[in-house]
Design a protein around this motif. Structure first.
Motif, PDB file in Angstrom:
ATOM      1  N   PHE A 228     -26.463  68.416 103.553  1.00  0.00           N
ATOM      2  CA  PHE A 228     -25.294  67.541 103.556  1.00  0.00           C
ATOM      3  C   PHE A 228     -24.840  67.339 105.003  1.00  0.00           C
ATOM      4  CE2 PHE A 228     -21.059  66.023 102.603  1.00  0.00           C
ATOM      5  CZ  PHE A 228     -21.158  65.450 101.355  1.00  0.00           C
ATOM      6  N   ARG A 229     -25.113  66.139 105.548  1.00  0.00           N
ATOM      7  CA  ARG A 229     -24.843  65.909 106.970  1.00  0.00           C
ATOM      8  C   ARG A 229     -24.797  64.423 107.271  1.00  0.00           C
ATOM      9  NH1 ARG A 229     -29.591  64.143 109.219  1.00  0.00           N
ATOM     10  NH2 ARG A 229     -31.534  64.822 108.229  1.00  0.00           N
ATOM     11  N   ILE A 230     -24.419  64.127 108.511  1.00  0.00           N
ATOM     12  CA  ILE A 230     -24.518  62.767 109.019  1.00  0.00           C
ATOM     13  C   ILE A 230     -25.991  62.359 108.977  1.00  0.00           C
ATOM     14  CG2 ILE A 230     -24.834  63.472 111.442  1.00  0.00           C
ATOM     15  CD1 ILE A 230     -22.570  60.579 110.400  1.00  0.00           C
ATOM     16  N   GLY A 231     -26.265  61.117 108.643  1.00  0.00           N
ATOM     17  CA  GLY A 231     -27.645  60.653 108.543  1.00  0.00           C
ATOM     18  C   GLY A 231     -28.191  60.669 107.129  1.00  0.00           C
ATOM     19  N   ASN A 232     -27.432  61.267 106.194  1.00  0.00           N
ATOM     20  CA  ASN A 232     -27.907  61.340 104.810  1.00  0.00           C
ATOM     21  C   ASN A 232     -26.989  60.609 103.841  1.00  0.00           C
ATOM     22  OD1 ASN A 232     -30.321  62.612 105.163  1.00  0.00           O
ATOM     23  ND2 ASN A 232     -29.589  64.663 104.669  1.00  0.00           N
ATOM     24  N   PHE A 233     -26.221  59.654 104.347  1.00  0.00           N
ATOM     25  CA  PHE A 233     -25.440  58.823 103.439  1.00  0.00           C
ATOM     26  C   PHE A 233     -25.488  57.373 103.876  1.00  0.00           C
ATOM     27  CE2 PHE A 233     -22.174  60.375 106.485  1.00  0.00           C
ATOM     28  CZ  PHE A 233     -21.627  59.174 106.921  1.00  0.00           C
ATOM     29  N   LEU A 234     -25.213  56.489 102.938  1.00  0.00           N
ATOM     30  CA  LEU A 234     -25.152  55.044 103.187  1.00  0.00           C
ATOM     31  C   LEU A 234     -23.698  54.608 103.209  1.00  0.00           C
ATOM     32  CD1 LEU A 234     -27.923  54.049 100.640  1.00  0.00           C
ATOM     33  CD2 LEU A 234     -28.131  53.821 103.122  1.00  0.00           C
ATOM     34  N   GLU A 235     -23.343  53.770 104.183  1.00  0.00           N
ATOM     35  CA  GLU A 235     -21.965  53.278 104.250  1.00  0.00           C
ATOM     36  C   GLU A 235     -21.948  51.784 104.519  1.00  0.00           C
ATOM     37  OE1 GLU A 235     -19.967  52.177 107.018  1.00  0.00           O
ATOM     38  OE2 GLU A 235     -21.608  52.222 108.478  1.00  0.00           O
ATOM     39  N   VAL A 236     -20.881  51.155 104.025  1.00  0.00           N
ATOM     40  CA  VAL A 236     -20.633  49.731 104.258  1.00  0.00           C
ATOM     41  C   VAL A 236     -19.187  49.583 104.684  1.00  0.00           C
ATOM     42  CG1 VAL A 236     -20.528  47.432 103.244  1.00  0.00           C
ATOM     43  CG2 VAL A 236     -22.353  49.006 102.560  1.00  0.00           C
ATOM     44  N   ASP A 237     -18.962  49.056 105.891  1.00  0.00           N
ATOM     45  CA  ASP A 237     -17.615  48.799 106.400  1.00  0.00           C
ATOM     46  C   ASP A 237     -16.717  50.036 106.313  1.00  0.00           C
ATOM     47  OD1 ASP A 237     -18.324  46.162 106.923  1.00  0.00           O
ATOM     48  OD2 ASP A 237     -17.700  45.474 104.944  1.00  0.00           O
ATOM     49  N   GLY A 238     -17.281  51.185 106.660  1.00  0.00           N
ATOM     50  CA  GLY A 238     -16.481  52.400 106.694  1.00  0.00           C
ATOM     51  C   GLY A 238     -16.303  53.086 105.355  1.00  0.00           C
ATOM     52  N   ASP A 239     -17.000  52.630 104.319  1.00  0.00           N
ATOM     53  CA  ASP A 239     -16.934  53.268 103.009  1.00  0.00           C
ATOM     54  C   ASP A 239     -18.297  53.865 102.670  1.00  0.00           C
ATOM     55  OD1 ASP A 239     -14.248  52.798 102.246  1.00  0.00           O
ATOM     56  OD2 ASP A 239     -14.744  50.722 101.742  1.00  0.00           O
ATOM     57  N   ILE A 240     -18.310  55.147 102.322  1.00  0.00           N
ATOM     58  CA  ILE A 240     -19.551  55.801 101.921  1.00  0.00           C
ATOM     59  C   ILE A 240     -19.904  55.356 100.508  1.00  0.00           C
ATOM     60  CG2 ILE A 240     -20.657  58.011 101.417  1.00  0.00           C
ATOM     61  CD1 ILE A 240     -18.959  59.272 103.619  1.00  0.00           C
ATOM     62  N   ARG A 241     -21.103  54.795 100.349  1.00  0.00           N
ATOM     63  CA  ARG A 241     -21.541  54.283  99.052  1.00  0.00           C
ATOM     64  C   ARG A 241     -22.377  55.292  98.266  1.00  0.00           C
ATOM     65  NH1 ARG A 241     -20.842  48.684  98.754  1.00  0.00           N
ATOM     66  NH2 ARG A 241     -18.952  48.219  99.974  1.00  0.00           N
ATOM     67  N   ALA A 242     -23.195  56.083  98.976  1.00  0.00           N
ATOM     68  CA  ALA A 242     -24.043  57.030  98.249  1.00  0.00           C
ATOM     69  C   ALA A 242     -24.558  58.099  99.195  1.00  0.00           C
ATOM     70  CB  ALA A 242     -25.223  56.314  97.598  1.00  0.00           C
ATOM     71  N   PHE A 243     -24.667  59.318  98.677  1.00  0.00           N
ATOM     72  CA  PHE A 243     -25.314  60.405  99.406  1.00  0.00           C
ATOM     73  C   PHE A 243     -26.763  60.504  98.945  1.00  0.00           C
ATOM     74  CE2 PHE A 243     -22.235  62.394 102.097  1.00  0.00           C
ATOM     75  CZ  PHE A 243     -23.038  63.173 102.941  1.00  0.00           C
ATOM     76  N   LEU A 244     -27.661  60.712  99.915  1.00  0.00           N
ATOM     77  CA  LEU A 244     -29.090  60.686  99.676  1.00  0.00           C
ATOM     78  C   LEU A 244     -29.718  62.052  99.955  1.00  0.00           C
ATOM     79  CD1 LEU A 244     -29.781  57.369 101.643  1.00  0.00           C
ATOM     80  CD2 LEU A 244     -29.165  57.592  99.222  1.00  0.00           C
TER      81      LEU A 244
END
Length: 353
Positions: A228-244
């Motif tokens: 669980f870290r930076i680089g493992n999530f997707l964001e759009v306009d400052g909103d996290i959409r999903a953790f990968l």
């Protein structure tokens, strides 16, 4: 499924660059699952990610087109042999609970389709922020930093609050208790270390002994992401959409994930964990949301353990390149970083004592 694939030529060894075979096998598999004709288009292998091989594609059946992801565990990859089911059941349960993860559809661990385990999930739109800065300076403006940071640690807290008992996630239970789950993780990573390197590293052996001697008792057993870290999530306009990237998912001490977020590797020398929040900020937010108590000494233990894990991952990367023939120069590059990681383990242990 077996009937549909029967009569086709023998499944070849998995080749991540053989897009024609991937497309053919994927089309046959989806047709078997949906019970009708399927068209696969826009198949693209993504070069990001160091573990599973990831393809994006569109699939049309029943008059509807879906944007999907295929993730295949390469037989010679870092964490080989892979299993798709642990990640699949975790994502399925979390999606049903409303967590920000991709929806999942199918998985297979028989290796009869692509010659390797795989699963298929939704493609979530967004960008992956990887804000490494050469000078360790701020990576986000103040508003974005706090916005993403609050969401990031709220999602982590919600993961650790998730009631996994009574869901399929319970099958990940290896019989650990609050007093033993940390020892299970130590043993698991030491076993990987010995499998992945014929050489012995005194710093890592000593670290493993220290972790055993000072293992904390978990306040609860939670579902752990593992990376669980930076680089493992997707964001759009400052909103996290999903953790990968849930390939290390397991049950354990929730502070394992929290300590991982504090690794030096994810903050580039800045005072912001994962470039998002300071330790004080993350502790205040995380503890308020989970009800857990986290002191600095315990957090330092888990940060040191995370650094130990990261060093062993680098051993695995070099091993899959040198011994298993996994032809990815990034793995060789990670091998070159092992001396630096050993120094980071030493420093993290000094700070934990």
């Amino acid at each position: 499924m077996a009937d549909v694939l029967a009569g086709q030529r023998e499944i070849p060894a998995f080749d991540p660059f053989d897009s024609d075979t991937v497309r053919r096998q994927l089309t046959a598999y989806l047709a078997a699952q949906t019970g009708g004709a399927v068209t696969v288009s826009k198949l693209q292998r993504f070069t990001v990610g160091f573990s599973w091989v990831t393809y994006g594609f569109d699939a049309e059946w029943g008059g509807r087109t879906r944007a999907l992801i295929l993730r295949v565990g390469p037989p010679k990859g870092i964490f080989a042999p892979y299993l798709a089911r642990p990640e699949f059941v975790a994502l399925k349960a979390l999606a049903q609970a409303g967590m920000r993860v991709p929806g999942v559809y199918w998985y297979d661990d028989t290796c009869t389709v692509f010659g390797a385990p795989f699963f298929i999930c939704d493609k979530v739109e967004g960008e992956v922020p990887i804000p490494w800065t050469a000078d360790g300076g701020p990576a986000f403006d103040e508003v974005t930093r706090k916005r993403l940071g609050h969401q990031f640690f709220d999602i982590l807290a919600d993961l650790h609050n998730f009631d996994w008992r009574g869901t399929e996630v319970a099958e990940l239970d290896a019989g650990g208790t609050e007093a033993t789950v940390t020892h299970q993780q130590i043993d698991a990573w030491v076993a990987r270390m010995h499998d992945w390197s014929e050489a012995r590293f005194p710093m890592l052996e000593w670290a493993a002994a220290w972790f055993r001697d000072h293992a904390p008792v978990a306040q609860r057993i939670s579902l752990i992401h593992g990376d669980f870290r930076i680089g493992n999530f997707l964001e759009v306009d400052g909103d996290i959409r999903a953790f990968l990237d849930w390939e290390l998912v397991h049950l354990g001490d929730p502070l394992e994930d929290l300590g991982w977020t504090c690794l030096r590797a994810w903050r580039g020398g800045s005072d912001y964990m994962c470039h998002l929040l300071t330790r004080d900020e993350l502790l205040e937010r995380y503890c308020a949301r989970t009800g857990l108590t986290v002191d600095r000494a315990t957090l330092a233990y888990w940060e040191a353990f995370g650094t130990f894990k990261l060093a062993i991952m680098h051993l695995g990367a070099f091993h899959c390149f040198e011994k298993r023939g996994f032809n990815d120069m990034r793995m060789a590059g990670m091998g070159a970083q092992i001396p630096r990681l050993l120094l980071q383990v030493e420093r993290a242990l000094e700070e934990a004592q």
